[in-house]
Structures are given as C-alpha cells and as structure tokens.
Design an enzyme around this catalytic site. Sequence first.
Site, PDB file in Angstrom:
ATOM      1  N   ARG A  98      -4.250  19.695  44.163  1.00  0.00           N
ATOM      2  CA  ARG A  98      -4.347  19.361  42.731  1.00  0.00           C
ATOM      3  C   ARG A  98      -5.336  18.239  42.488  1.00  0.00           C
ATOM      4  O   ARG A  98      -5.513  17.366  43.326  1.00  0.00           O
ATOM      5  CB  ARG A  98      -2.993  18.886  42.207  1.00  0.00           C
ATOM      6  CG  ARG A  98      -1.923  19.935  42.208  1.00  0.00           C
ATOM      7  CD  ARG A  98      -0.601  19.275  41.888  1.00  0.00           C
ATOM      8  NE  ARG A  98       0.512  20.149  42.130  1.00  0.00           N
ATOM      9  CZ  ARG A  98       1.055  20.937  41.204  1.00  0.00           C
ATOM     10  NH1 ARG A  98       0.576  20.942  39.987  1.00  0.00           N
ATOM     11  NH2 ARG A  98       2.073  21.708  41.503  1.00  0.00           N
ATOM     12  N   GLY A 107      -5.102  19.632  32.182  1.00  0.00           N
ATOM     13  CA  GLY A 107      -5.596  20.995  32.326  1.00  0.00           C
ATOM     14  C   GLY A 107      -7.105  21.137  32.445  1.00  0.00           C
ATOM     15  O   GLY A 107      -7.607  22.243  32.537  1.00  0.00           O
ATOM     16  N   CYS A 865     -20.379  -6.664   9.767  1.00  0.00           N
ATOM     17  CA  CYS A 865     -20.002  -5.764   8.678  1.00  0.00           C
ATOM     18  C   CYS A 865     -20.613  -4.375   8.842  1.00  0.00           C
ATOM     19  O   CYS A 865     -20.481  -3.533   7.970  1.00  0.00           O
ATOM     20  CB  CYS A 865     -20.359  -6.363   7.328  1.00  0.00           C
ATOM     21  SG  CYS A 865     -22.116  -6.673   7.136  1.00  0.00           S
ATOM     22  N   TYR A 885     -14.816 -12.947  12.328  1.00  0.00           N
ATOM     23  CA  TYR A 885     -14.124 -11.810  11.712  1.00  0.00           C
ATOM     24  C   TYR A 885     -14.893 -10.523  11.949  1.00  0.00           C
ATOM     25  O   TYR A 885     -16.075 -10.542  12.292  1.00  0.00           O
ATOM     26  CB  TYR A 885     -13.923 -12.039  10.208  1.00  0.00           C
ATOM     27  CG  TYR A 885     -15.205 -12.048   9.412  1.00  0.00           C
ATOM     28  CD1 TYR A 885     -15.783 -10.876   8.952  1.00  0.00           C
ATOM     29  CD2 TYR A 885     -15.851 -13.248   9.126  1.00  0.00           C
ATOM     30  CE1 TYR A 885     -16.962 -10.885   8.237  1.00  0.00           C
ATOM     31  CE2 TYR A 885     -17.034 -13.267   8.408  1.00  0.00           C
ATOM     32  CZ  TYR A 885     -17.589 -12.079   7.966  1.00  0.00           C
ATOM     33  OH  TYR A 885     -18.765 -12.079   7.262  1.00  0.00           O
TER      34      TYR A 885
HETATM   35  C1  PEP Z   1     -25.732  -2.741   8.397  1.00  0.00           C
HETATM   36  O1  PEP Z   1     -26.933  -2.510   8.434  1.00  0.00           O
HETATM   37  O2  PEP Z   1     -24.996  -2.780   9.385  1.00  0.00           O
HETATM   38  C2  PEP Z   1     -25.073  -2.961   7.104  1.00  0.00           C
HETATM   39  C3  PEP Z   1     -23.812  -3.293   7.035  1.00  0.00           C
HETATM   40  O3  PEP Z   1     -25.814  -2.726   6.001  1.00  0.00           O
HETATM   41  P1  PEP Z   1     -26.132  -1.250   5.444  1.00  0.00           P
HETATM   42  O4  PEP Z   1     -25.323  -0.282   6.195  1.00  0.00           O
HETATM   43  O5  PEP Z   1     -25.787  -1.303   4.001  1.00  0.00           O
HETATM   44  O6  PEP Z   1     -27.595  -1.160   5.680  1.00  0.00           O
END
Ligand code: PEP
Length: 961
Positions: A98, A107, A865, A885
């Site tokens: 196995r 699997g 972000c 953050y």
């Molecule tokens: C990025 O570029 O990561 C961002 C958050 O800005 P946008 O996606 O609006 O260009």
Amino acid sequence: MAAVKRIYSFGGGKAEGNRDMKDLLGGKGAGVAEMSNIGLLVPPGFTITTDVCVAFYKGGKKLPKDVLPGVEAALRKVEALTGKGFGSADDPLLVSVRSGARVSMPGMMDTVLNLGLNDRTVVGLAKRSQNERFAWDSYRRFCAMFGDVVLGMKPERKEDRDPFEVILERKKRAHGAKLDAELPVSALKELVVEFKAEVKRRKGIDFPDDPMQQLVAGIEAVFRSWDNERAIAYRRLNAIPAEWGTAVTVQAMVFGNMGEDSGTGVAFTRNPADGRNEFYGEFLVNAQGEDVVAGIRTPQKISELAARFPEIARQLEDARAKLERHYRDMQDIEFTIERGRLYLLQTRSGKRTGLAAVRIAVEMADARLISREEAVLRVDPAALNHLLRPIFDDAARLRAVDEGRLLARGLPAGPGAAAGRVVFFAEDAEAWKARGEQVVLARHETSPEDIRGMNAAQGFLTAFGGMTSHAALVARQMGKVAIVGCEALSFDYHARTMTVATARGPKVLREGDWISIDGTAGEVIEGSLATTPSEVMQVLIEKTREPSSAPVYQQFAKLLGWADRARRLKVRANADQPDQATVSVAFGAQGIGLCRTEHMFFGEGKIGPMREMIVAETLAERRAALAKLLPLQREDFAGIFRAMGGRPVTIRTIDPPLHEFLPQDPDGITELARATGKSEVHVRARIDELHEANPMLGHRGCRLGISYPEITEMQARAIFEAACEVAAEGLEVQPEVMIPLVGAKKELEHQAARVRAVAEAVFAERGARVRYTVGTMIEVPRGAVCAGPIAEVADFFSFGTNDLTQTTFGISRDDVGTVLQSYLENGIYEVDPFVTIDREGVGELMRLAVERGRRTKPNLKIGICGEHGGDPSSVEFCHQLGLDYVSCSPYRLPIARLAAAQAALREQAAAHPVKPARPAKANGRGGEKARATNRALAVPGVKPAKEPRKKRTRARPQARA
Ligand code: PEP
Ligand code: MG
C-alpha cells in the site's frame, strides 16, 4: 558512517517506527507502527520509507538495488511472526502493498492485495484455510488488481468498463449469478485463467508467478502511482509538494472474506459529516477492505455490528476509545475481522467537513481532551466556509416536494446546497465549468480519476458507496456538496441519461437537466432550488435567528473567540459601502483596511459622474463632474464611519484603471454624450485618446492625482466633511487616507500635502478637528525598495500585493489565466502567486519594505490589503513579517482570524518546543499553548508551518491553489 535506515518493521506488539515519523513512513506506516506500539492487534509488516521513493525517481523509476536485501530481511521477520512462508506451497504468506504519503491522499495512489498468490500457493491457501472457494476468490481478485495496478490494464475508452469486470460480468451471466459470491469455485478457477489470458492478449506478457518478482513489481507500481495523473491533480489542489514522495507499506494479509464469520469495515470515531460524538462507520460481511472504500457494495452501519458480532463490537468500541485518548483527535480506522478475530489495519486523523471540524474541536476542548489552543489549530481555516455556505430555502423545498420533484434520497456525505446541470463524466464537468456552466456530477460511483471534475462541479451525486466511499471522502476534503449511495439512480453513460426510480415510476434525466442536491439532508430534487443563508449567516448577517437557538453558530463563535485571544495580527475588511462595513463588523473586522473609492461608483446611478470626470478635457469640466461626485462620496463615507463605530477606516484615493470605467458599449457612450452635452463622436474620440496599451501600468493610482490634484482634493474634502459630520453626532471616527501606487517619496509628498491642506481647510470651516493619518500603499517594487525615504512622509504602509505581485512578476493581473495554467501544469509554479504570497520574491520585497520603513519610523503601522489578506498561508507570512493587520473581503474574515491565531500559536510552539503532554487543565491559560501547539503541528489538515513551507519557499515561488 551508519547506513540510512530505509525499512521499518512492525507487528508482534512493537514497531521500529512511531506516530511522529509520518514524513518518512507516511501516514499509514506511522499509524500501523503506533497501533502496534500501543498494543492494538495489527498484522505484521514493514514500511519502505519516502526516501526510497525519492531515490526511485532519481534512479529512473527502478527500486534501488540495495533496498532489496532489506525487503527480504523484513519479509523474514513477517514470516517468523505469522509462521507462514512467502511463496510457500504449504502455508503461504500473502501480503498487501500500500501507498502512504505524509498526508492522506484518499484513493489517489495504488494498492495491491493478496500478493504472493500463484498456481502453487493458491493450493496451500485452500488447504490451510480449508476453504477452496476463498482461496480461488482471492486469487482471481489478485490477478485483476495486479493486472490493473501493476500491469496497467485499463479500459480502452472512458465509457468502457474495467476489462476484468467485463469478463467477470460475462461469467456471472453464464452461471446465472447475480452476485460474485454465487459463482462456483470452478468459475473462479476459469476466471484466473481468463484474466491471465487477457493480460497476455493485451500486454503480450505472461502474468508473473514468482512471488518475489510480484513484490518488487508491486512496490515499484505503488511508487509510480505517486506520479499518476490523479495524484498530481490532487497534490496541486492541496498544495502537496511533489518532492515528498510516498512510503510503501507491505503487510501480512488478513482476510475479511473467509466466510460469514469474517468481514471488513471502516469507521470514524466521531461523525465526520456533522461532528457528533458517535461511532460512525460501515462494514461488510465476507468482504475485503477495498470493497468498502471503493463503494462497490453498499455496506451496513457500524451500529448493526453488535447484533452480528457482539464481542468484536465491544473490542472495536474499546479500540475507538483507546485511539481517541491516545491521538486526542477523531480517527478514521480500517479493520478486518478474520474468523472472529479483530485486526486494525489503519488509523489516521479522519477527514471531516468544516461543520464537523469545528464541532469536534470545540467539544474536545470542552471535554478537556485537548486545549483551546489545540482546538484552534485543529480547524483548517478555509473549512470555515462550510459554515457560511447557503442551504436550500425551506419554502422552496416544500414546494418542490408538493410538486413531486423530490426524486430520491441518499447518504448526506458533504453538507450544503448545490444546484447545477447534471453531467455524467468528470471531463465534462471540467469543460462545462470552463464555459461558465454550473454543474452537478452524477455517477455510479466516483473514482480517483474523477478528481478534477469533482473539483469543477458544484457538488456530486453517486448511486453506490457509503459514507466512507471515495466520493464521500473527497467531498469532505474539498468542502463539496455531495450525496452518495443514492440507490434509486441508474445510469446509461452511452445515452448520457440517468434514471431515477421514484415512487411514481422511473424518471429520466438527460445530460444538462437541472438538479438540486442537499448534502445535509441527502435529498435529490429536480430543477434548480432557491437557497437561503446558513445558520451562521442567519444569526450574524440576516439577524433572523437567535444565537441561543443556533448550535452551529455557537460553536463557530466559541472557536473564533479562542482564536481572537491567541492572535496578534489584527484583522480588517476591504469594504467600499456602508452595508459591507456592517457585514464586516459582524464578522469581527477591527477596521477597514481598504475602501476602494472608485468602487463606490459602481452602483446604480453613480457611474455617470465618474465617467464624466474621467473624460473631462478641461479643469472646469472636471470640477463640474467632481462637484457631482462630492456629495455621493461624502454620504457613503459617513455611512461607513457610522457602521464602523470608531474603528479605523483606511480610504484610498481614487485608483481607477481607466479601461474598467470607460463605456465601450453604444448605450454607455450615448448616455455619456448626453450627460456631458457633447457629441457621441467627440466622446468616442476622447475615449480613444485615453486608451492605454497597458492600463494596469498606466494613468492610475497617485499618477492620476498628480496630473489632476483636484480629484484628490475633492476626495479629501468628502472624507473630512463626512468625518466632521459623524464626529458632530458624538461618534468616534478614525480616517486614514491612503495614496496608491507610490514608488517615490515625492509622489507621496505631493499627494499628502493636498490631503493635509484640505483637512485643515475643512476643520477651519467646521470649527472642529478629527484625528487622521496619511499613508501609502506599497504595491510597486520601487515603493518597497525606497520604503525608507517614503516612510519619512507616510504615517502607515499597506501592502497592495495584487499589484506588487503583478509588477514583481511582470505578469498582468488581467491576463494571468493562460500563463498560469501552463506554469502550473509544467510545475514552474506550484500554486497561483496571486492567491498565495510568493514568499521568495514578492515576500522578500515586503520584508525589505518592513525593515526599511521601520528603520525610519520604528512604530510605523503596516498592513496588507491585497487579496492575499484572506489566504491562510499569506496571513501566516504576514504574521512572521511582523505586520500589524491583514485586510480581506468581509466573508473571509473568519478565515483570517483563525489563520492569524494559528500563525501566532505555531510561532510560540517553535520558540518554546515542549514535549506535548495531556493538558491538566484545558483552560487556554498558562504554559499550555506551546505544548498544545507542538502536538497540533502534527495534525494533518492543519498545515505544518515550518518545515515544508520553508523548503518550498526556497525551491520555487510560493503559492497555493
Ligand atoms: C492591490 O494592488 O493589492 C490592491 C489592494 O489594490 P487594487 O487591487 O485595487 O489594485
Ligand atoms: Mg493596487
């Protein structure tokens, strides 16, 4: 120098390996070793390490020569423990071969059972077992399995059945047998001859009779299966590095097909679908293990075992308790009963739905079996999606039932609601999905070959198989909606139809018809049913349900509460509208990390003034358009500030890639001409004038604000007027103005000066001030490299990793699809760098920016972000970089909260390695965290933070599907 140990034996109450050796022995090898060590009855055997697999591939897919003597020696030990001889014509030892990778890949790889049988040993087996039928049944199964797995006997076309199945079916028809078990021994003997002849006919080779030759070929085939198509697809879906390799476990066979006092089964120590604390599983009398897992026969429930085998049921219940106590996690076990004797063949951490993962973790922590930190580490952050997913609307379901559209019921293997057009082949599921269709894949049973189609489908439906069949396991792993074992279904693959045996007679569904499947209730419904939010969503977002009547919500909230206590990273949301801000707060946002102001104009009636502003040719025209935009923005900003209740709100000045905002359609152009009082020809000419060859690298971000400072000024005015208005209502506000696409200090100076001037002007007009900051996005490589001087002007940084990835790789975010597919297929990228931060490249730029920025300003606040802010691996990286953050879309906040907590707990564990111990007090306090975390690092499904990731980071761009 001592030779590297490559083979680890187990059995007879002891083992050379143990549970902590998964990297080397695979999950299976480590599991059987550990079970031997804790005194559970395991058939003896040995495991060949993953290192040998790596050597196998390096050496041209041949078993390294120096491994063979070790295999022979280990085999001798098994012979000694069982008293049987490999290849003996008198009392033959048969083995299973196995696969077993570090993490389970259900699997996806191959197995060979009953290896060691030939025309001589079958006679010995018949004599010893005093059961000729059993011996020949095992032999014909072996020939088929070896033919398939080792010799590659596959169906010629996808509609065709397995070539050995075809011969078997013919034989059954000839003998008027419905079941395999009704075939006489003479027929089984004929089957062996016919199977071998088929091999000769199609492959031109003699079926190998020498057991040792069979064993080497079997081991090589299992190693080869690490690189079969489905295993590769599975690895890609689950970010499993190709260089890990699989171990091979060779183990003495025990037989569940020795008669009515034998059987085989699989069980979970808790319910894997909803997490209930009940022994949950299935067994088949007089069958081999593969019959249960492959889902060929629908088995009986484990709760019925006691009626048939009371003593075995008691022993199994004991083993369940022992294994849960020992592993302190829900286990998935395989067992075989051979002539009234219970053997355990496998234990591993059981795959579970997100629903079950949360419930099991919380209940185990509440029962003090694990600590709260371990509970946090036990749940894969992405699995929380299961708890947010819609369910079918009750009224819509009742209507469907009244109308007779409830077609059938099956086993609820993957919770949630899915509707789609039915397709019958995995390739079709992929192709239909690629052209934008929503599909449900329906089949007799699924096999590992179907993995990509299963991933493409909204959900899947099978006629055969139990809760531990392939389809069910994969559904739980992928988080797909699934119903299995729906016996009312039958298929005609050639005609591409599915017939459902309903109380009103047969109902035929054709490829492309709509069906809805409820993976929580197990119901198959004709047509496309409306859905409604999940229990968690009903409590948190819809506010239509009281928390006290929502147990799933309560467990979800409890777990996230523990996570919040453990994490250091704050979480924020990317939200552009007041209602999104409200949702974000409900999901635990501690602020808004990105308000894309240009997105505020996507709404009905708002895009017009935005377009007017873009096409304006004079300052006067632009100011006129901006005057229309100002009140719209101010109102939305005020709404967001109110919804955020004093939490920080990062508002980014306008960053419109112009091509996303300009009309291309005739109606849009007519409308824009009307609004601006210009001719359509003129508007069209202006649009052409604004055309950019590379809009993503064009006149966007701060460049626009520098060319047209009045745009930045209007936005700053809207922000500060809104802030003053909300502050005047007695509410706290914390605006943070963010300038995009900055690569040079002077760009930021230019824009920040405008923002600050407007702020002072508004404060003077209003006779009031609010606290605010001005910072920048770091989203082009130059911004990262020049972070030191930029930080002299910036109050904060936020990484825009979407653009930073685009500009670092030099791959357009908009056109990445084709490049990515080819790169993933060629193994150039392991995963999509737009999904998971490429630590080696983009990540290094981030590290540089953090170091340089904080050298200038030690307390510089830094966040992220880009879309990566909601990806667990990227969140972990942000934690490691020391960011303040992460910001992600509102619905990914629970994932980010949990991932941030896991990153913190893993870091603590790495800093204070403590030998794990049973927690004395599972109260989540004191020195518990490090111990808990150390153990949890070893739990599959919870990605080990350190060793595999680091390795991959050095090897190639880091990314994950
Ligand atoms: C990025 O570029 O990561 C961002 C958050 O800005 P946008 O996606 O609006 O260009
Ligand atoms: Mg950007």
